[in-house]
Design an enzyme around this catalytic site. Structure first.
Site, PDB file in Angstrom:
ATOM      1  CE  LYS A   1      -3.869  -2.381   2.090  1.00 53.65           C
ATOM      2  NZ  LYS A   1      -4.512  -2.887   3.323  1.00 53.65           N
TER       3      LYS A   1
ATOM      4  CD  GLN B   1      -3.521  -4.566   6.519  1.00 53.63           C
ATOM      5  OE1 GLN B   1      -3.350  -3.612   5.767  1.00 53.63           O
ATOM      6  NE2 GLN B   1      -4.242  -5.625   6.179  1.00 53.63           N
TER       7      GLN B   1
ATOM      8  CG  ASP C   1      -9.873   0.023   4.886  1.00 57.51           C
ATOM      9  OD1 ASP C   1      -9.688  -0.272   3.689  1.00 57.51           O
ATOM     10  OD2 ASP C   1      -9.161  -0.381   5.820  1.00 57.51           O
TER      11      ASP C   1
END
Ligand code: NDP
Length: 298
Positions: free
Chosen positions: A55, A99, A122
């Site tokens: 990422k 994460q 997200d």
């Protein structure tokens, strides 16, 4: 027999990343700074380390700032929440991604709830799940949004099509169903308690499989010509003489290609789209945070 078209997620994702990179340069020219994504990793889970690393690299390649925060596994929930608060207040950070999974002593829901909804790239915050459900502007989870982009590019208008989503997780199945519903498909959500799953799937013009069971969906479950999006990523046990098993999806790709009209491969289908959409969401967040209109057509 005619083989299904292969929906090339890798190529789609590369095009999207390039477009995002161009828009990120234009954003920087207007705002005097690059879009910024903060990625937080707690602990040393090897798969998570790989995801966080890729990422970060993808951000830099798309002309964005990447702020990585790698914290030791023993980090307390209070310390993690304090970091999220600092990132919420930092004007150079447009998107915050924590994460998952987090270590067991940290309440994942509490951490997601602490992220400012306008930086929740997200799309996991309940505010964004609610916005999606009621049709307001927000952030949509990256994997289902990537699936939707591939579906609309392939099929155009989805109105009236029968769609079956297999899986009802908060990060894939449920938002996928909401997106399809918003696009006027007739949506069925199937899960582990669904009776006669094969029969349900056979009705579908669009099948989205997000189960996590290797090659569960067989060719005789599919309506001829159906469009199949395979979200599953499953590693098979290694064959003799190899260290790692093959990656397969939730759909038996070879046999399904004999019946489907179009299908995403694993790897090279949905997977590459997820990071590309994360960059897209970060670019959109940056525009909103600066009071600028997000670029159209992304
Ligand atoms: P979850 O484990 O959270 O959800 C799986 C869903 O599948 C559940 O709703 C479960 O039903 C359902 N299910 C399980 N077994 C069956 C069965 N036998 N028949 C019908 N339904 C069943 O998984 P995720 O949604 O997080 O992920 C799904 C898959 O997608 C995984 O392989 C994951 O690795 C992959 N993935 C890939 C991504 C990408 O970027 N390509 C991103 C995210 C996930 P129930 O609710 O009843 O238990």
């Amino acid at each position: 027999m005619k083989k299904a078209a292969r929906i090339d997620g890798k190529a789609f994702a590369a095009r999207l990343r390039e477009k995002v990179g161009e828009h990120a340069l234009a954003f920087a020219a207007k705002a005097g700074r690059k879009p910024g994504l903060a990625v937080v990793l707690v602990g040393e889970d090897p798969a998570s380390q790989v995801y966080v690393g890729s990422k970060g690299k993808a951000c830099v390649a798309a002309n964005m700032d990447s702020f990585e925060h790698r914290l030791p596994v023993e980090t307390s929930e209070a310390d993690l929440l304090a970091l999220v608060e600092r990132l919420n207040a930092d004007a150079t950070v447009d998107g915050i991604l924590v994460q998952l999974p987090l270590p067991d002593h940290i309440d994942e829901q509490a951490v997601i709830a602490a992220i400012h909804p306008d930086k929740d790239v997200d799309g996991f915050h309940v505010i964004n799940a609610g916005r999606l459900a009621v049709g307001q502007v927000g952030f949509v989870p990256c994997t289902p949004l990537g699936c939707m982009m591939m579906l609309t590019e392939r099929l155009g208008d989805l109105s009236g099509l029968e769609a079956v989503v297999i899986g009802r997780s908060n990060i894939v199945g449920k938002p996928m169903a909401q997106l399809l519903l918003a696009a006027n498909a007739t949506v069925t959500i199937a899960h582990s308690r669904t009776r006669d799953l094969a029969e349900v799937v056979r009705r579908a013009d669009i099948v989205v499989a997000a189960v996590g069971r290797p090659e569960m969906i067989r060719s005789d479950w599919l309506k001829p010509g159906a469009t199949v999006i395979d979200v599953g990523i499953n590693r098979l046990p290694p064959e003799p003489g190899r260290d790692k098993g093959r990656l397969v999806g939730d759909v038996a790709y070879d046999e399904a290609s004999e019946v489907a009209g179009a299908i995403t491969p694993v790897p090279g289908g949905v997977g590459p789209m997820t990071i590309a959409v994360l960059l897209r969401n970060t670019l959109v967040a940056a525009h909103r945070n600066e009071g600028l209109a997000p670029p159209e057509g992304l």
